[in-house]
Design an enzyme around this catalytic site. Structure first.
Site, PDB file in Angstrom:
ATOM      1  CB  SER A 190      -9.156  10.168   3.086  1.00 47.11           C
ATOM      2  OG  SER A 190      -9.109   9.009   4.010  1.00 47.11           O
ATOM      3  CG  ASN A 191      -5.029   5.059   1.482  1.00 47.70           C
ATOM      4  OD1 ASN A 191      -4.067   5.449   0.734  1.00 47.70           O
ATOM      5  ND2 ASN A 191      -4.943   4.259   2.436  1.00 47.70           N
ATOM      6  CG  ASP A 197     -13.202  -0.504   4.449  1.00 50.50           C
ATOM      7  OD1 ASP A 197     -12.831   0.438   4.700  1.00 50.50           O
ATOM      8  OD2 ASP A 197     -13.325  -1.662   5.359  1.00 50.50           O
ATOM      9  CB  SER A 198      -8.817  -3.074   1.556  1.00 47.83           C
ATOM     10  OG  SER A 198      -8.484  -2.039   1.017  1.00 47.83           O
ATOM     11  CG  PHE A 201      -0.796   1.640   1.230  1.00 52.29           C
ATOM     12  CD1 PHE A 201      -0.752   1.253  -0.149  1.00 52.29           C
ATOM     13  CD2 PHE A 201      -1.806   1.715   1.991  1.00 52.29           C
ATOM     14  CE1 PHE A 201      -2.152   0.945  -0.614  1.00 52.29           C
ATOM     15  CE2 PHE A 201      -2.930   1.398   1.509  1.00 52.29           C
ATOM     16  CZ  PHE A 201      -3.239   0.937   0.381  1.00 52.29           C
ATOM     17  N   GLY A 202       0.651   0.698   4.262  1.00 53.54           N
ATOM     18  CA  GLY A 202      -0.003  -0.066   4.993  1.00 53.54           C
ATOM     19  C   GLY A 202       0.932  -1.533   5.399  1.00 53.54           C
ATOM     20  CG  PHE A 203      -1.120  -4.517   7.132  1.00 49.28           C
ATOM     21  CD1 PHE A 203      -0.719  -4.487   8.384  1.00 49.28           C
ATOM     22  CD2 PHE A 203      -2.445  -3.961   6.905  1.00 49.28           C
ATOM     23  CE1 PHE A 203      -1.594  -4.138   9.355  1.00 49.28           C
ATOM     24  CE2 PHE A 203      -3.156  -3.611   8.069  1.00 49.28           C
ATOM     25  CZ  PHE A 203      -2.799  -3.527   9.309  1.00 49.28           C
ATOM     26  CG  ASP A 204       1.765  -3.113   0.274  1.00 51.25           C
ATOM     27  OD1 ASP A 204       0.763  -4.006   0.324  1.00 51.25           O
ATOM     28  OD2 ASP A 204       1.453  -1.988  -0.295  1.00 51.25           O
ATOM     29  NE  ARG A 226      -7.087  -0.461  -2.838  1.00 49.67           N
ATOM     30  CZ  ARG A 226      -6.286  -1.007  -2.030  1.00 49.67           C
ATOM     31  NH1 ARG A 226      -5.069  -1.245  -2.431  1.00 49.67           N
ATOM     32  NH2 ARG A 226      -6.517  -1.229  -0.699  1.00 49.67           N
TER      33      ARG A 226
HETATM   34  P1  ITT Z   1     -10.352   5.284   2.774  1.00 52.85           P
HETATM   35  O1  ITT Z   1     -10.444   6.818   3.018  1.00 52.85           O
HETATM   36  O2  ITT Z   1     -10.494   4.816   1.511  1.00 52.85           O
HETATM   37  O3  ITT Z   1     -11.387   4.628   3.994  1.00 52.85           O
HETATM   38  P2  ITT Z   1      -8.345   3.909   4.519  1.00 52.85           P
HETATM   39  O4  ITT Z   1      -6.640   4.380   4.669  1.00 52.85           O
HETATM   40  O5  ITT Z   1      -9.017   4.042   5.709  1.00 52.85           O
HETATM   41  O6  ITT Z   1      -8.850   4.917   3.340  1.00 52.85           O
HETATM   42  P3  ITT Z   1      -8.971   1.263   4.243  1.00 52.85           P
HETATM   43  O7  ITT Z   1     -10.269   1.313   5.366  1.00 52.85           O
HETATM   44  O8  ITT Z   1      -9.458   0.642   2.733  1.00 52.85           O
HETATM   45  O9  ITT Z   1      -8.338   2.539   3.745  1.00 52.85           O
HETATM   46  O10 ITT Z   1      -7.823   0.309   4.693  1.00 52.85           O
HETATM   47  C1  ITT Z   1      -7.525   0.174   6.070  1.00 52.85           C
HETATM   48  C2  ITT Z   1      -6.116   0.133   5.967  1.00 52.85           C
HETATM   49  O11 ITT Z   1      -5.710  -1.417   5.670  1.00 52.85           O
HETATM   50  C3  ITT Z   1      -5.094   1.022   5.480  1.00 52.85           C
HETATM   51  O12 ITT Z   1      -5.028   2.203   5.968  1.00 52.85           O
HETATM   52  C4  ITT Z   1      -3.914   0.236   5.407  1.00 52.85           C
HETATM   53  O13 ITT Z   1      -3.149   0.280   6.401  1.00 52.85           O
HETATM   54  C5  ITT Z   1      -4.339  -1.201   4.931  1.00 52.85           C
HETATM   55  N1  ITT Z   1      -4.573  -1.572   3.702  1.00 52.85           N
HETATM   56  C6  ITT Z   1      -5.554  -1.624   2.746  1.00 52.85           C
HETATM   57  N2  ITT Z   1      -5.340  -2.061   1.724  1.00 52.85           N
HETATM   58  C7  ITT Z   1      -4.035  -2.496   1.538  1.00 52.85           C
HETATM   59  C8  ITT Z   1      -2.873  -2.808   0.685  1.00 52.85           C
HETATM   60  O14 ITT Z   1      -3.114  -2.772  -0.650  1.00 52.85           O
HETATM   61  N3  ITT Z   1      -1.700  -2.956   1.364  1.00 52.85           N
HETATM   62  C9  ITT Z   1      -1.403  -2.873   2.349  1.00 52.85           C
HETATM   63  N4  ITT Z   1      -2.126  -2.453   3.582  1.00 52.85           N
HETATM   64  C10 ITT Z   1      -3.329  -2.190   3.196  1.00 52.85           C
END
Ligand code: ITT
Length: 184
Positions: free
Chosen positions: A5-6, A62-63, A137-140, A166
């Site tokens: 969903s991302n 999943d990350s 995005f996220g923690f970048d 990734r």
């Molecule tokens: P899905 O639908 O694929 O599950 P998600 O946003 O929940 O999307 P993840 O569970 O893989 O994705 O990742 C959890 C969070 O970790 C994601 O929302 C980001 O905030 C952070 N994250 C993951 N990968 C990242 C990246 O490459 N750089 C920065 N933050 C990251």
């Protein structure tokens, strides 16, 4: 097919897999997501309930960010932690710690017919003192990869996709599928 969903993850996956000639479709049904600190267990479980549309291979990824000075927090709970307390709270929690080392883990589960194959990637680095940069995005904005002085937020998506957790996991999947990069 990438079940996620991302949208940021989709853009990165498209850039990472394009040199292998893999064109990526996306699929919104991710399978059942369990709460577990280990991203490998999360994708293994989710892949069990993932259905492959029209028999096409489908994968999930999943990350999580693992901060050593916080005993590995927020791990696979990264999405919820970011939404609930945000980046600055992580920096505040870490303010008293002298260990700012961290890593991102990525786990990809590919489901084709009845087989599930898991691929992983890890990116080591440190947590910056302040958020920097507008990319990604996220923690970048708070993650400085090993050997770099800039955060992932300060580098382009192209540069990030050369080194990211990734990218490592997805390139391993491409290698397993037997597709060779046309240019690297
Ligand atoms: P899905 O639908 O694929 O599950 P998600 O946003 O929940 O999307 P993840 O569970 O893989 O994705 O990742 C959890 C969070 O970790 C994601 O929302 C980001 O905030 C952070 N994250 C993951 N990968 C990242 C990246 O490459 N750089 C920065 N933050 C990251």
């Amino acid at each position: 097919m990438f079940a996620t969903s991302n949208g940021h993850k989709v853009q990165e996956a498209q850039m990472i897999l394009a040199p292998f000639g893999i064109e990526l479709g996306t699929y919104p049904h991710k399978g059942v997501e369990i709460q577990d600190e280990d991203v490998i267990r999360v994708v293994e479980y989710a892949a069990e309930s993932l259905s492959s549309p029209n028999g096409i291979g489908v994968f999930i990824e999943d990350s999580g960010l693992y901060v050593n000075g916080l005993n590995g927090f927020p791990a696979a709970y990264s999405s919820y932690v970011l939404k609930s307390i945000g980046l600055q709270s992580i920096l505040n929690l870490l303010a008293e710690s002298d260990d700012r080392t961290a890593h991102f883990d990525s786990a990809v589960a590919l489901k084709s017919e009845d087989e599930i194959k898991v691929f992983t990637g890890r990116l080591y680095g440190t947590i910056s003192l302040t958020p920097k940069g507008k990319h990604g995005f996220g923690f970048d904005p708070i993650f400085i990869p090993e050997g770099e002085t800039r955060t992932l937020g300060e580098i382009s998506m192209e540069e990030k996709c050369k080194m990211s957790h990734r990218a490592l996991a997805l390139r391993r999947m491409a290698a397993w599928l037997g597709v060779k990069a046309t240019h690297e």
